[in-house]
Design an enzyme around this catalytic site. Structure first.
Site, PDB file in Angstrom:
ATOM      1  N   SER A  88       0.847  -1.189   0.000  1.00 54.26           N
ATOM      2  CA  SER A  88       0.000   0.000   0.000  1.00 54.26           C
ATOM      3  C   SER A  88       0.882   1.239   0.000  1.00 54.26           C
ATOM      4  CB  SER A  88      -0.890   0.013   1.243  1.00 54.26           C
ATOM      5  OG  SER A  88      -0.110   0.393   2.375  1.00 54.26           O
ATOM      6  N   LYS A  89       0.246   2.387  -0.038  1.00 55.33           N
ATOM      7  CA  LYS A  89       0.992   3.649  -0.105  1.00 55.33           C
ATOM      8  C   LYS A  89       1.930   3.829   1.092  1.00 55.33           C
ATOM      9  CE  LYS A  89      -1.636   6.280  -3.369  1.00 55.33           C
ATOM     10  NZ  LYS A  89      -3.104   6.239  -3.384  1.00 55.33           N
TER      11      LYS A  89
END
Ligand code: GLU
Length: 489
Positions: free
Chosen positions: A251-252
């Site tokens: 994820s980010k």
């Protein structure tokens, strides 16, 4: 059998690195088998699909070095590769399935479905709707004729089991009681992903569906639909998902997830493709640096790992450095040029490109990303800008003005002006003053390049030329006298 695979991105977001890796594996598999690659546009979600995302996906895939034989942007024998333009076809298939008794108009109320799900859960069963509130076809027809709308559900055959031999994960089976009588056409006439994707896989002759493991629960539905259409099922292969170094879904939090961000940060597509390919597949024992073209003959789906693969930005950066150093120096300059122009916010003149080329090998030697190049070579082009942190750290020492003055004296008489003669002159000066290289050269570096992080000092001075070097040393001396940076007027 000629193998045919598809990339099937939804243009509802930027191309994700995981999507890039799925496309890459499809491509490697098809190309290694002499097969065909197709790019489909899964754009039935009209509200969230955009042209900009579609363009980003096409550009990202091409940037990685992939190509395809037919698809949304290149056309092909099937004419239309956008799902949003094939709605009639999906409706027709849904109606045919209703006529064949394999699907039905579902007039269930939300309340009925809720009650069913609650009951199933209470009994510890899978809350998969089994069609118990389905109307008989007579009544369904009557209500449709009266103008009522209803979604079309696929009638999952029960009991039974849907098994398949996953090309990556091996034998997998789903009990049909775990599968909903899933909606294939919504009451507004729009197809669900299951219907559109399956109809296309059948119509376009896809032999191998290779996709992320998040879609594994959809696969029994697609197999049932395919067979209900009277078609032969494809071979399915599900790739483990990418995780961050901490083992959680990528994820980010772990860094960029959009492929385009890596391009913008100065990663080479060759490095990116190589890195993505080894996330779950190994080209050979202890062998990691393998260009895309060399992977093709070695690729095999059987060798793709079933375990989650860790996307490690640090390793990617290392690999990018390896690829950067492999570039011919002229190619390095050409690749770095747009990044330097971005740093300067203007185009480079031919003479400036030559100057960069002179220093580039020393930058190339250590760079990990192309976006490092601009800040490192900017000192050559135009006035020097002093980095305040470097200045404060290095230039405050009381010995600095004297060092600058001595360096100027030493450099005035250097003949000819080159890295080695500059070095010899400065080293002699340091010796005479009893100064260490660290102490004596850092102020010169900051004075000449503006920063304590720069290409090697003597080479930098050589490329800059005597006149500019002396001017910068003078300038830095003046700034010290003016008590810069407190009054930077
Ligand atoms: N459009 C789907 C997605 O992006 C493709 C799924 C598939 O490969 O079937 O998730």
């Amino acid at each position: 059998m000629t193998i045919k695979v598809r990339f099937a991105p939804s243009p509802t977001g930027y191309l994700h690195v995981g999507g890039g890796r799925t496309a890459l594996y499809n491509w490697l598999f098809a190309r290694s088998q002499g097969g065909t690659v197709m790019l489909r546009g899964d754009d039935t979600d009209v509200a969230r699909s955009t042209e900009a995302y579609a363009a980003d996906i096409v550009n990202g895939l091409r940037w990685l070095g992939l190509d395809w034989d037919e698809g949304i942007d290149v056309g092909g024998p099937h004419g239309e590769y956008h799902q949003s333009r094939r709605l009639e076809r999906y409706r027709q298939v849904a109606m045919d399935l209703v006529d064949a008794g394999r699907a039905y108009h579902g007039f269930e109320t939300e309340e009925q479905l809720d009650t069913f799900r609650r009951q199933a859960q209470a009994e510890g069963l899978a809350p998969a709707y089994d069609g118990r509130h389905r109307l008989d076809s007579e009544e369904a027809r009557r209500r449709l004729a009266a103008g009522e709308a209803a979604p079309i559900r696929f009638a999952v055959p029960r009991p039974g089991e849907t098994r398949f031999d996953d090309a990556v994960k091996g034998d997998i089976g789903f009990g049909n009681t775990q599968i909903d009588d899933f909606v294939i056409l919504r009451s507004d006439g729009s197809p669900t992903y299951h219907l559109a994707s399956t109809v296309d896989d059948v119509d376009f002759g896809i032999t191998h569906v290779i996709r992320g493991e998040d879609l594994l629960p959809s696969t029994p539905k697609h197999i049932l639909l395919t067979e209900a259409m009277g078609a032969t099922r494809a071979i399915y292969g599900h790739l483990s998902l990418l995780t961050g170094p901490d083992g959680s879904k990528l994820s980010k939090r772990h860094g960029h997830t959009a492929l385009n961000a890596y391009r913008d940060d100065g990663y080479l597509p060759e490095a990116m493709a190589n890195y993505l390919a080894i996330l779950g597949w190994s080209p050979g024992e202890d062998e990691e640096i393998v260009p895309l073209a060399d992977m093709v003959p070695r690729f095999s789906l059987d060798a793709v790992s079933r375990n989650p693969a860790v996307f490690d930005p640090t390793k990617l950066e290392w690999m990018n450095g390896v690829y950067l150093r492999q570039l011919h120096p002229a190619a390095f300059v050409a690749r770095a040029r747009p990044f330097v122009e971005a740093t300067l916010d203007r185009e480079l003149q031919p003479a400036e490109v030559d100057q960069i080329a002179a220093i580039a090998p020393f930058v190339q030697e250590r760079a990990k990303r192309l976006d490092e190049v601009g800040p490192q070579v900017a000192f050559l082009l135009g006035d020097v800008t002093y980095d305040q942190v470097s200045w404060d750290k290095v230039m405050a020492d009381p010995s600095v003005p004297v060092i600058l003055a001595r360096a100027m004296t030493a450099l005035r008489t250097v003949e000819p002006w080159s890295a080695s003669t500059v070095e010899a002159a400065l080293r002699t000066m340091l010796e005479e003053r009893g100064l260490s290289a660290r102490k004596g050269l850092q102020p010169l570096r900051v004075a000449v390049t503006g920063s304590s992080i720069s290409p090697p000092l003597f080479e930098s001075m050589a490329v800059l030329g005597r006149e500019s070097t002396l001017r910068r040393l003078t300038e830095a001396g003046k700034r010290l006298l003016d008590r810069w940076p407190t009054t930077d007027a």
